[in-house]
Scaffold this active site. Structure first.
Site, PDB file in Angstrom:
ATOM      1  N   ASP A  22       0.815  -1.205   0.000  1.00 37.97           N
ATOM      2  CA  ASP A  22       0.000   0.000   0.000  1.00 37.97           C
ATOM      3  C   ASP A  22       0.858   1.269   0.000  1.00 37.97           C
ATOM      4  O   ASP A  22       1.996   1.265   0.454  1.00 37.97           O
ATOM      5  CB  ASP A  22      -0.917   0.032   1.226  1.00 37.97           C
ATOM      6  CG  ASP A  22      -1.810  -1.189   1.314  1.00 37.97           C
ATOM      7  OD1 ASP A  22      -2.126  -1.758   0.255  1.00 37.97           O
ATOM      8  OD2 ASP A  22      -2.185  -1.563   2.441  1.00 37.97           O
ATOM      9  N   LYS A  23       0.264   2.345  -0.470  1.00 39.09           N
ATOM     10  CA  LYS A  23       0.946   3.635  -0.494  1.00 39.09           C
ATOM     11  C   LYS A  23       1.484   4.005   0.876  1.00 39.09           C
ATOM     12  O   LYS A  23       2.627   4.445   1.010  1.00 39.09           O
ATOM     13  CB  LYS A  23      -0.016   4.721  -0.988  1.00 39.09           C
ATOM     14  CG  LYS A  23       0.567   6.129  -0.970  1.00 39.09           C
ATOM     15  CD  LYS A  23      -0.454   7.162  -1.419  1.00 39.09           C
ATOM     16  CE  LYS A  23       0.119   8.571  -1.356  1.00 39.09           C
ATOM     17  NZ  LYS A  23      -0.859   9.601  -1.789  1.00 39.09           N
TER      18      LYS A  23
END
Length: 340
Positions: free
Chosen positions: A152-153
């Site tokens: 994930d970011k």
């Protein structure tokens, strides 16, 4: 066959299927309801899809103004616009290891792995394309060359990147057959009942918010298993190591949130507020200051191990905690006396 017909045949679509829950209040417009449940889509785009016949309600084409009712079955075939070609961008990358077939990169929190809606530039892929011209592209997908798996970011840590198609296919098979070792470190709210345990629960789209994932009833999502062990206790928080048996979207964050052990700093799933212990005075201020220093959630992909596709040797890579995560550990060690 006309050019328009050929274009329509080549058009790609993303499908969504969901049922309006029983507790839903009648009267919400169809276009507004869909927009609230699909990430990165505008109401105008939804309205065009409805007008084009790409949306049905209970098998029938309706207008954008149709008022939703509990039990309505919505089926959507949303046209996917062709993405712009990814371009190389100069970027500081933390390359842990590299050879002729693959490389291991330590991604910073806040960096998106590959170009997508809202993030066409500044992604890890853009930086990788500047670093090397040798990146796999087995599916001729120009926006994610080399990318075998993602994180994930807001999550930091290591990923393996393929530099040729054969390596990409082999590594992808490792992930499919679970012949790969992945461990994450996370700070979670609360104290697990056991020092070691396993969280099992199918993961699918949340019925209440389609932009989130959730633990759903068996058979309604994808099977997911997360193993964990406690590394250190704090006051109403715990440092844990999580080992993935499966790799579902937001798996660790969703599993721990389901167990009421939200990952510290996780804005999407509720870990960015004080969940346990007093939320007053100096303690409240300490956590407010701590949250402001985080680049994402306190979740870090720490180790990655697998059989090298070319040499056949077992390799394992480790990455140090990023500065914001390490700072959080230091603050908790200094200010939060362990409860056990």
């Amino acid at each position: 066959m006309s050019d328009q017909q050929k274009q329509e045949q080549e058009q790609k679509f993303k499908e969504y299927h969901f049922t309006v829950p029983p507790g839903h209040t009648s009267g919400t417009r169809l276009d507004k309801y869909i927009t609230s449940f699909i990430q990165n889509v505008s109401r105008t785009k939804v309205q065009k899809a409805i007008e084009g016949g790409y949306v049905t309600v209970n098998g029938e084409v309706e207008k954008s103004s149709y008022n939703m009712e509990p039990g309505d079955q919505i089926d959507i075939h949303l046209p996917i616009p062709k993405p712009p070609e990814a371009k190389a961008e100069k970027m500081d990358l933390d390359i842990v290891y590299e050879d002729d077939d693959l490389l291991i990169v330590n991604k910073e929190a806040g960096v998106v792995v590959h170009p997508a809606y809202g993030n066409w530039t500044g992604t890890l892929v853009n930086g990788l394309m500047w670093h090397t011209e040798e990146l796999s592209d087995p599916d001729s997908d120009s926006i994610r060359p080399g990318i075998v798996h993602r994180i994930d970011k807001g999550t930091s840590g290591i990923l393996v990147v393929a530099k040729n198609d054969e390596t990409h296919r082999t590594l992808s098979e490792y992930f499919r057959t679970k012949d790969i070792e992945r461990t994450y470190w996370a700070i979670i709210w609360g104290t697990p009942d056991q020092k070691e345990g396993t969280i099992t629960g199918d993961i699918g789209r949340s019925r209440n918010d389609r932009k989130k994932m959730a633990v759903v009833p068996d058979g309604k999502g994808k099977h997911a298993v997360t193993h964990y062990k406690v590394l250190e206790y704090y006051d109403h928080l715990t440092l844990v190591e999580a080992k993935l048996e499966t790799g579902r979207t937001h798996q660790i964050r969703v599993h721990f949130a389901h167990e009421r052990h939200w990952v510290l700093g996780d804005q999407k799933y509720g870990g960015d507020s004080v969940r346990y212990g007093p939320n007053t005075g100096s303690r409240k201020q300490m956590f407010r200051n701590l949250m402001s220093t985080l680049n994402g959630q306190c979740l870090h992909a720490k180790t990655l191990g697998f059989e090298h596709p070319t040499t056949g040797e077992m390799v394992e890579f480790d990455s140090a905690l990023p500065p914001d995560f390490a700072h959080a550990v230091q603050i908790l060690q200094q200010n939060c006396k362990p409860t056990l």
